[in-house]
Scaffold this active site. Structure first.
Site, mmCIF file in Angstrom:
data_model
loop_
_atom_site.group_PDB
_atom_site.id
_atom_site.type_symbol
_atom_site.label_atom_id
_atom_site.label_comp_id
_atom_site.label_asym_id
_atom_site.label_seq_id
_atom_site.Cartn_x
_atom_site.Cartn_y
_atom_site.Cartn_z
ATOM 1 N N ARG A 89 7.270 -10.089 7.224
ATOM 2 C CA ARG A 89 6.080 -9.247 7.393
ATOM 3 C C ARG A 89 4.899 -9.947 6.725
ATOM 4 N NH1 ARG A 89 4.034 -4.526 3.889
ATOM 5 N NH2 ARG A 89 2.308 -3.787 5.139
ATOM 6 N N HIS A 133 -4.456 -5.502 5.915
ATOM 7 C CA HIS A 133 -3.979 -5.364 4.540
ATOM 8 C C HIS A 133 -5.189 -5.573 3.628
ATOM 9 C CE1 HIS A 133 -0.044 -5.560 2.082
ATOM 10 N NE2 HIS A 133 -1.023 -5.453 1.197
ATOM 11 N N GLU A 178 -1.027 0.802 3.679
ATOM 12 C CA GLU A 178 -1.407 1.698 2.586
ATOM 13 C C GLU A 178 -2.880 2.134 2.636
ATOM 14 O OE1 GLU A 178 -0.285 0.275 -1.275
ATOM 15 O OE2 GLU A 178 1.812 -0.008 -0.735
ATOM 16 N N ASN A 307 6.151 2.009 1.799
ATOM 17 C CA ASN A 307 6.137 1.132 0.630
ATOM 18 C C ASN A 307 6.478 1.984 -0.581
ATOM 19 O OD1 ASN A 307 5.273 -0.805 2.384
ATOM 20 N ND2 ASN A 307 3.219 -1.031 1.492
ATOM 21 N N TYR A 309 7.452 1.920 -4.814
ATOM 22 C CA TYR A 309 7.612 1.214 -6.088
ATOM 23 C C TYR A 309 8.166 2.110 -7.186
ATOM 24 C CZ TYR A 309 5.400 -2.670 -3.837
ATOM 25 O OH TYR A 309 5.154 -3.701 -2.960
ATOM 26 N N GLU A 375 7.826 -2.413 1.943
ATOM 27 C CA GLU A 375 7.624 -3.092 0.657
ATOM 28 C C GLU A 375 8.450 -2.384 -0.409
ATOM 29 O OE1 GLU A 375 3.597 -3.512 -0.835
ATOM 30 O OE2 GLU A 375 2.871 -4.107 1.148
HETATM 31 C C1 FCB Z 1 1.209 -2.584 -2.707
HETATM 32 C C2 FCB Z 1 0.425 -3.550 -1.830
HETATM 33 C C3 FCB Z 1 0.863 -4.984 -1.983
HETATM 34 C C4 FCB Z 1 1.183 -5.331 -3.419
HETATM 35 C C5 FCB Z 1 2.145 -4.327 -4.021
HETATM 36 C C6 FCB Z 1 2.561 -4.634 -5.422
HETATM 37 O O1 FCB Z 1 0.432 -1.469 -2.961
HETATM 38 O O2 FCB Z 1 0.549 -3.178 -0.496
HETATM 39 O O3 FCB Z 1 -0.132 -5.793 -1.444
HETATM 40 O O4 FCB Z 1 0.028 -5.441 -4.141
HETATM 41 O O5 FCB Z 1 1.570 -3.062 -3.964
#
Ligand code: FCB
Length: 472
Positions: A89, A133, A178, A307, A309, A375
């Site tokens: 990607r 992006h 995002e 995405n 985290y 992500e």
């Molecule tokens: C996301 C973004 C990516 C990167 C990660 C850590 O929000 O899409 O570009 O910065 O975080």
């Protein structure tokens, strides 16, 4: 506390096998890796302008050179090959392909992506293309950026142009990455380009981003072969209430409204959530929404990119008289955000993979759309050992645990199609510059040398086995 302690889960004793069609990928973004900022006709984006503005990025760093991927893409594709990655990607830089944002295609710019796609296909790697992006052409920002409704129409033209050039070879198209970040970090908090701090602007930008997506979808369908996948990537959050009380649950639902429902509802249900419109009414009257916009925005998509985290923890607080809502969270003056206990990454983000399972299950339950993790990954302060290797056990653990959580979601019935690790290699981490390393491949930014980290070798094993091995 409603959170499940990750350590309560029994460790797997057998490999966790994924469905045969599961797609294993790695992700990057144009401004974070390409460099070559003024080469071959590329014009500045809002991130060039922002990173060159003193005080905006840690250490005054910019993406001028980044990981020099523009010149090293063949080596980088070879690295992916070595890792066994099935899908890559990447994002296309709008001002590289259409300098200034409108008008004719820049042949040299599009040829770079054409060569990249051919190199990937030659290596047996499927390209997954993100159109936006975050690198809006600077000239479009001069004309109002995402506050200007016309930008949405320019985006649709750009999407059609790229699809016309690469559509014969790229099967999966992601419109936006995002958009919450583009809108709320870019126009609300000001931590991202273009660096505005106005909550009403954030909501206006959000709508125009969604409109851009919706306008692009039929243009992509028209340009792409039947069977192409058209998607959008969000960073949906499903915060947990601090305590299981009605007040804290309501606070968590408000934040869920801003992070997730105000994106997924218009996209997948054709309407903005009434509660979000009501609790932000002190900031804006939403008059930027015109008749017919919701029909455009809800054009059917094939997949939703997620995405992920970390989860969050929020609760109710009594707003003080005269208190102003934080620009990042309009209408949320009565919400408090509290740090989560436990492990954290170098970003200060909590590590709790159970949040990924919860989110995927909730999205599946509420929207029933096929999902893909576009992500997931972690920044740690990597150390190059005397043997020249990067024994990033913390990142291995993070990825392992999130893959286990993804596997759990599939076991719970979620239609999850794939996983893209963030990131293939260390890169320009936006306002954090080069300090925060997310790669499974290390980049020495002085020499541009690449070294596969232990996390890269771990991922190689997962991809090769289509399974997460049991904990050693
Ligand atoms: C996301 C973004 C990516 C990167 C990660 C850590 O929000 O899409 O570009 O910065 O975080």
């Amino acid at each position: 506390m409603s959170s499940v302690d990750a350590t309560d889960r029994p460790a797997a004793v057998a490999p966790l096998v994924f469905p045969p069609s599961f797609v294993w990928g790695a992700a990057t973004a144009a401004y974070q890796i390409e460099g070559a900022a003024s080469e071959d006709g590329r014009t500045p984006s809002i991130w060039d302008v922002f990173s060159h503005t003193p005080g905006k990025v840690a250490n005054g760093e910019t993406g001028d050179v980044a990981a020099d991927h523009y010149h090293r893409y063949r080596d980088d594709v070879a690295l992916m090959s070595e890792l066994g990655i099935a899908a890559y990607r990447f994002s296309v830089s709008w001002p590289r392909v259409i300098p200034g944002g409108t008008g004719a295609i820049n042949r040299k710019g599009i040829d770079f992506y054409s060569r990249l796609v051919d190199e990937l296909l030659g290596a047996g790697i499927t390209p997954t293309l993100t159109l936006y992006h975050w690198d809006l052409p600077a000239e479009l920002d001069d004309a109002g950026g995402w506050l200007n409704r016309d930008t949405a129409y320019r985006f649709a033209d750009y999407a059609a142009a790229v699809a016309g050039e690469l559509g014969d070879r790229v099967p999966t198209w992601i419109t936006l990455n995002e958009p919450w970040c583009s809108a709320f970090l870019g126009y609300g908090l000001g931590e991202h380009a273009p660096g505005h701090t106005d909550a009403a602007e954030a909501l206006t930008a959000a709508h125009h981003l969604l409109l851009a997506h919706g306008l692009a979808v039929p243009r992509l369908r028209a340009a792409l072969p039947a069977g192409a996948t058209v998607a959008i990537t969000l960073n949906p959050g499903l915060p947990r209430p601090i305590n299981d009380t009605p007040e804290d649950r309501a606070a968590a639902d408000k934040v869920y409204g801003l992070q997730t429902r105000m994106w997924t509802d218009p996209l997948l249900r054709g309407a903005y959530p009434a509660d979000v419109q009501a609790f932000t009414s002190g900031v804006t009257d939403w008059s930027f929404v015109q008749d017919g916009d919701l029909e455009i925005i809800s054009a059917p998509i094939d997949m939703l990119g997620v995405n992920f985290y970390n989860p969050g923890l929020v609760g109710h607080k009594d707003a003080q008289p005269g208190e102003v809502d934080p620009p990042l969270w309009p209408g949320c003056g009565d919400v408090k955000f509290v740090p989560m206990p436990g492990e954290h990454t170098a970003m200060g983000w909590p590590v709790d993979e159970t949040g990924l399972t919860e989110l995927l299950v909730r999205l599946h339950r509420d929207y029933g759309v096929p999902l893909v993790i576009t992500e997931n990954g972690a920044a740690y302060n990597d150390i190059v050992s005397d043997d020249g290797q990067i024994h990033d056990t913390d990142r291995v653990s993070y990825i392992r645990r999130h893959l286990e959580a993804a596997h759990q979601a599939i076991a719970d019935g979620v239609d999850l199609r794939g996983y893209y690790v963030w990131s293939l290699m260390d890169n320009f981490e936006w306002a954090w510059g080069y300090d925060k390393r997310f790669g499974v491949v290390r980049v020495d930014f002085d020499t541009q040398q690449r070294t596969i980290k232990d996390s890269g070798y771990f991922y190689q094993q997962v991809v090769g086995d289509n399974a997460v091995p049991p904990q050693p």
